[in-house]
Design a protein around this motif. Structure first.
Motif, mmCIF file in Angstrom:
data_model
loop_
_atom_site.group_PDB
_atom_site.id
_atom_site.type_symbol
_atom_site.label_atom_id
_atom_site.label_comp_id
_atom_site.label_asym_id
_atom_site.label_seq_id
_atom_site.Cartn_x
_atom_site.Cartn_y
_atom_site.Cartn_z
ATOM 1 N N THR A 1 0.813 -1.213 0.000
ATOM 2 C CA THR A 1 0.000 0.000 0.000
ATOM 3 C C THR A 1 0.851 1.270 0.000
ATOM 4 O OG1 THR A 1 -1.804 -1.147 1.118
ATOM 5 C CG2 THR A 1 -1.811 1.257 1.250
ATOM 6 N N LEU B 1 0.180 5.758 -0.998
ATOM 7 C CA LEU B 1 -0.847 6.757 -1.273
ATOM 8 C C LEU B 1 -0.616 7.303 -2.670
ATOM 9 C CD1 LEU B 1 -1.031 8.854 2.029
ATOM 10 C CD2 LEU B 1 -2.152 6.703 1.456
ATOM 11 N N ARG C 1 -3.154 10.989 -2.162
ATOM 12 C CA ARG C 1 -3.676 10.869 -0.789
ATOM 13 C C ARG C 1 -4.693 9.758 -0.594
ATOM 14 N NH1 ARG C 1 -3.201 16.360 2.400
ATOM 15 N NH2 ARG C 1 -4.498 15.165 3.805
ATOM 16 N N LYS C 2 -4.848 8.871 -1.556
ATOM 17 C CA LYS C 2 -5.758 7.720 -1.448
ATOM 18 C C LYS C 2 -4.933 6.439 -1.420
ATOM 19 C CE LYS C 2 -9.515 10.169 -1.851
ATOM 20 N NZ LYS C 2 -10.179 10.553 -0.649
ATOM 21 N N THR C 3 -5.277 5.521 -0.521
ATOM 22 C CA THR C 3 -4.528 4.272 -0.447
ATOM 23 C C THR C 3 -4.725 3.481 -1.742
ATOM 24 O OG1 THR C 3 -6.366 3.244 0.751
ATOM 25 C CG2 THR C 3 -4.532 4.073 2.056
ATOM 26 N N MET D 1 0.679 2.977 6.160
ATOM 27 C CA MET D 1 0.151 3.831 5.096
ATOM 28 C C MET D 1 -1.371 3.942 5.182
ATOM 29 S SD MET D 1 2.802 5.008 3.748
ATOM 30 C CE MET D 1 1.968 5.999 2.515
ATOM 31 N N GLU D 2 -2.036 2.848 5.504
ATOM 32 C CA GLU D 2 -3.498 2.883 5.633
ATOM 33 C C GLU D 2 -3.907 3.735 6.824
ATOM 34 O OE1 GLU D 2 -6.920 2.377 3.956
ATOM 35 O OE2 GLU D 2 -5.512 0.832 3.303
ATOM 36 N N ALA E 1 -3.288 7.446 6.034
ATOM 37 C CA ALA E 1 -4.345 7.987 5.165
ATOM 38 C C ALA E 1 -5.633 8.216 5.959
ATOM 39 C CB ALA E 1 -4.610 7.041 4.000
#
Length: 153
Positions: free
Chosen positions: A50, A52, A55-57, A106-107, A110
């Motif tokens: 994962t 971004l 800015r979206k996983t 990362m998740e 976000a």
């Protein structure tokens, strides 16, 4: 056919030669040597890869490099070393083997960018798509809760 691509990763511009359908994961790891992003399953199921993208996983094992051009990509190396989430990961002794942790981080990063004060249920739901072979899920949840109680992500 190999082509040259311009990518923006962690605020830096890179030019890289790769196959246009080559997964972003391999470009990041093998061509740019940003090895924090991990290969897990290669099918977008485990979450180890994962990153971004704007800015979206995104599961980088599924995203062709050609589709990442013109977007802002953030890898785990792009999270500041003094970020509260990284500190919480250490304080709550989250990692065991550590392999899934970059995807988990990362998740969580976000999520906290989108919602600095998530509920426990929101944290659980958001991180539920990530697999941890060591089973440190409760520690992960506690670390994210600590950051959400203590400050800005």
């Amino acid at each position: 056919m190999v082509k040259e691509f311009s990518l923006r990763i962690n605020g830096k511009s890179y030019k890289v030669r790769a196959f246009e359908d080559e997964p972003l994961l391999w470009v990041i790891r093998e061509r740019l040597r940003l090895t924090g992003t991990k290969f897990g399953c290669g099918m977008g199921v485990c979450g180890a890869c994962t990153v971004l993208v704007d800015r979206k996983t995104t599961r980088s094992c599924l995203l062709p490099v050609k589709d990442a051009v013109g977007k802002e990509i953030t890898t785990v190396e792009g999270i500041p070393s003094n970020h509260p989430l990284k500190k919480a990961w250490i304080e709550h002794q989250v990692p065991q083997c550590g392999y899934c942790q970059t995807g988990q981080l990362m998740e969580a990063y976000a999520l906290l960018l989108e919602n600095p004060k998530p509920t426990r249920q929101q944290i659980v739901e958001r991180l539920s798509s990530h697999l941890c072979r060591c089973g440190t899920y409760n520690r992960i949840i506690r670390a994210v809760e600590a950051v959400s109680r203590g400050g800005k992500a």
